[in-house]
Scaffold this active site. Structure first.
Site, PDB file in Angstrom:
ATOM      1  N   SER A  53       0.849  -1.189   0.000  1.00  0.00           N
ATOM      2  CA  SER A  53       0.000   0.000   0.000  1.00  0.00           C
ATOM      3  C   SER A  53       0.883   1.236   0.000  1.00  0.00           C
ATOM      4  O   SER A  53       2.028   1.194   0.462  1.00  0.00           O
ATOM      5  CB  SER A  53      -0.889   0.010   1.248  1.00  0.00           C
ATOM      6  OG  SER A  53      -1.539   1.251   1.406  1.00  0.00           O
ATOM      7  N   TYR A 103      -2.862  -0.824  10.569  1.00  0.00           N
ATOM      8  CA  TYR A 103      -2.828  -1.139   9.134  1.00  0.00           C
ATOM      9  C   TYR A 103      -1.534  -0.642   8.490  1.00  0.00           C
ATOM     10  O   TYR A 103      -0.855  -1.383   7.762  1.00  0.00           O
ATOM     11  CB  TYR A 103      -4.044  -0.504   8.451  1.00  0.00           C
ATOM     12  CG  TYR A 103      -4.106  -0.734   6.964  1.00  0.00           C
ATOM     13  CD1 TYR A 103      -4.593  -1.930   6.441  1.00  0.00           C
ATOM     14  CD2 TYR A 103      -3.686   0.248   6.062  1.00  0.00           C
ATOM     15  CE1 TYR A 103      -4.648  -2.148   5.077  1.00  0.00           C
ATOM     16  CE2 TYR A 103      -3.737   0.040   4.699  1.00  0.00           C
ATOM     17  CZ  TYR A 103      -4.222  -1.156   4.204  1.00  0.00           C
ATOM     18  OH  TYR A 103      -4.276  -1.360   2.851  1.00  0.00           O
TER      19      TYR A 103
END
Length: 678
Positions: A555, A568
């Site tokens: 990501s 996360y």
């Protein structure tokens, strides 16, 4: 409007081809003669419709037929230069074609055009080939059929064989067909219905003859040490051996594997006569063109230590390659095509099963089906006589036939990922599903791995048949579950070459609201999960020795610090560094490890639909339905990132153009300046 003759032919062909007792996949051909209107003269013209080269009877449609002028085809008899030059007649078929389109005429076209019957079937039933390959096949044919079926001695398929059959049919008006020595059967009649009935009569009569007169133990005594392992142990042993076998079978070119452990195979391999019969090889040209002249046979029991078995398989493979090269050198002539590869197409593992190999899953599976046909043929022939296939010289003449080479040259160019096996985690929806679909579209066999087995299977079914995609259960946070998922992949396709670490979840909370359980769950699924998947992937890939690709869907958050996202973003940074660490470690094995850093993928994302979208929208103060547009507007390109864009990047990294790239992170974020890699 389809000619009624063609409709009858297709109906008969599909009915015959639907039953494997009648013929093997893509084996045999059927024809019908009739009249149609010549579009140039407006006058009736007599035509022959015949299954073209490469088609399958069970699924035959009109475009799969070659259409020829019957008068011109039969006129070729007057210019036939003799058996030494009969290959030239295949090119002459093109000058007999009627109209445009249609399939290329096959080598068996002469058989159909020269027999003076309106309808002709040529099939490869196991029962018929059993008689055709028996040492005293001619006498057995007489005993089985009387004068209702004639014997045709072995001759390579071609124009002369068509002449031979036509002559015997004319000399024996009472006959409904023929057994072709070493090859198969042919039947004929004046109507389509009767022709199909004659084919079935020959097949069923041969089956009944073998059942009545055959001895019960044609393969000899059973060998206790080669008895099949229990199913669970058998599958575990196969999963352990398949990566090695696939690597060996891919020495010359990459192959996909298929395991067959049905009773017919296991019983054959538990018999005393299986080494002798396997060494004789297959006989029907359709069989050995796919199975090679003989298989590679393991000579150790299934209970032997795994290390001993793997070492023996390496020795047997080396010996097989030397033997095949010698076979080629014995028979090759100055004009022969180059040797196509010396690796086995069939590997027999007593107590475990048979592994067949091919350029794709369908080819591998069909090769296995053909060897099952060959086992049935051996059983039938040995039950009433002695199995005596055509000799090695004839096999080589067909395997390295210039016409077979031309047929191979007509095959479409393989797709970029052909012969590669991909496993994608979290692939039942969102980004993972888009990646799985793209890899399959580019030719890969795909294993859709997901926590939800039913959804994984549904997604796989949406991609294609089991020859293209399978769904497996995979809890990536559990080492045993990951190992089981890879075992399922190996059993399905022979190994794994390309793994995408995509499974994930997202917990969006401020630091003070993030619980220890949140942290552990996030890291178990993504950091630990990626580690477990990559570790298992490396085991399989190293054993194969074919290199491979591991791709992490990381990501932009792995390098960009956003608010309320500690668990996360931290785990994404962990994944990003795993890419670098594994690229450094696995490079010596030819395994490339790369990552992809997407921006938030809202549409089609399971994570965003599961609550993450609402939480991120609240953080940024926008309606959830506008979150994708919000993400897009903060990028340089002002464009939203969709699952298929991530899939494009996976293909770019693995499709064969970036062969010298490893340890790279590719941004797929429409340009987030704060996430630029430094």
């Amino acid at each position: 409007m389809t000619n009624p003759v063609v409709s009858e032919l297709l109906q008969r062909s599909n009915a015959l081809g639907a039953d494997p007792r009648n013929t093997n996949y893509a084996g045999g051909n059927t024809s019908a003669a009739g009249t149609d209107t010549d579009p140039v003269t407006g006058q009736p013209v007599e035509l022959l419709w015949v299954k073209g080269s490469g088609g399958d009877l069970g699924t035959l449609t009109e475009p799969g037929l070659a259409v020829l002028r019957l008068d011109r085809l039969r006129a070729l008899v007057d210019v036939y230069p003799g058996v030494d030059r009969e290959d030239e007649m295949v090119a002459a078929f093109d000058f007999c074609l009627h109209g445009r389109g249609g399939a290329a005429p096959s080598i068996d076209t002469a058989m159909h055009g020269l027999v003076r019957a309106a309808h002709v079937d040529h099939l490869h039933p196991d029962s018929g080939i059993a008689l055709a390959t028996a040492a005293d096949g001619e006498e057995l044919t007489r005993r089985c059929f009387g004068d209702r079926v004639v014997w045709v001695p072995w001759r390579r398929p071609g124009f002369q064989l068509g002449l031979d059959i036509a002559a015997l049919a004319e000399a024996n008006p009472q006959a409904i067909g023929a057994v072709l020595g070493g090859h198969g059967i042919t039947a004929w009649a004046d109507t389509s219905e009767q022709c199909g009935a004659n084919s079935l009569e020959i097949i069923r009569t041969a089956e009944a003859f073998l059942a009545e007169h055959g001895r019960p133990d044609p393969f000899g005594a059973r060998l206790p040490e080669f008895e099949p392992l229990p199913e669970t142990e058998r599958r575990a042993r196969a999963a352990a051996l398949l990566p090695l076998l696939r690597g060996l079978a891919s020495t010359d070119k990459p192959q996909v594997g298929h395991l067959t452990d049905t009773d017919v195979v296991l019983d054959f391999l538990a018999s005393a006569e299986h080494p002798r019969l396997a060494a004789l090889g297959t006989s029907c040209p359709d069989h050995f063109l796919r199975t090679k002249v003989r298989p590679m046979v393991l000579d150790l029991p299934p209970t032997a230590p795994l290390e001993q078995v793997t070492e023996r398989l390496r020795e047997l493979h080396e010996a097989y390659r030397a033997d095949y090269a010698a076979y080629y050198e014995r028979h090759a002539e100055p004009g022969s095509p180059a040797m196509r590869g010396a690796d086995p197409a069939i590997v027999l593992l007593p107590g475990v099963g048979m592994v067949s190999f091919g350029a794709n899953k369908q080819t591998a599976r069909v090769a296995g089906e053909f060897y099952v046909n060959a086992i049935n043929v051996m059983r039938g022939a040995e039950s009433v006589s002695t199995y005596a296939p055509i000799d090695e010289v004839e096999k080589f003449r067909i395997e390295y036939w210039s016409l077979e080479e031309a047929k191979l040259a007509r095959m479409p160019k393989p797709k970029p990922l052909a012969s590669r096996v991909a496993l994608v985690t979290g692939a039942a929806s969102g980004i993972g599903k888009a990646i799985a679909e793209r890899l399959a579209a580019e030719g890969a066999c795909v294993v859709v791995a997901d926590l939800d087995l039913a959804k994984a299977q549904e997604a796989a079914a949406g991609i294609g048949s089991a020859d293209v995609a399978v769904g497996v259960a995979a809890d990536v946070s559990d080492a045993a579950a990951v190992a089981a998922a890879f075992a399922d992949a190996v059993l399905a396709f022979g190994g794994v070459d390309l793994v995408v670490n995509n499974a994930g979840l997202s917990i969006s909370k401020p630091l003070l609201e993030t619980t220890e359980r949140d942290w552990d769950l996030q890291h178990d699924v993504m950091a630990k999960g990626s580690f477990l998947v990559s570790r298992e992937a490396a085991r399989v890939m190293i054993e194969q020795g074919l290199g491979g690709d591991v791709v992490y869907i990381s990501s932009k958050n792995s390098v960009f610090a956003g608010p309320n996202n500690i668990a996360y973003s931290a785990v994404k940074a962990d994944q990003a560094h795993q890419v670098r660490l594994l690229a450094a470690e696995l490079g010596e094995h030819g395994i490339r490890v790369n990552g992809i850093n997407p921006d938030g993928v809202v549409r089609g994302s399971g994570i965003f639909a599961g609550g993450w979208g609402a939480k991120r929208a609240a953080v940024y103060g926008v309606p959830e339905e506008e979150l994708g547009a919000y993400y897009a507007q903060r990028t340089l390109l002002k464009r939203e990132v969709l699952p298929e864009h991530v899939a494009d990047a996976v293909f770019a990294l693995t499709g064969g153009e970036l062969t010298r790239t490893t340890g790279l992170h590719v941004p797929v974020d429409s340009g987030v300046a704060a996430a630029f890699l430094r």
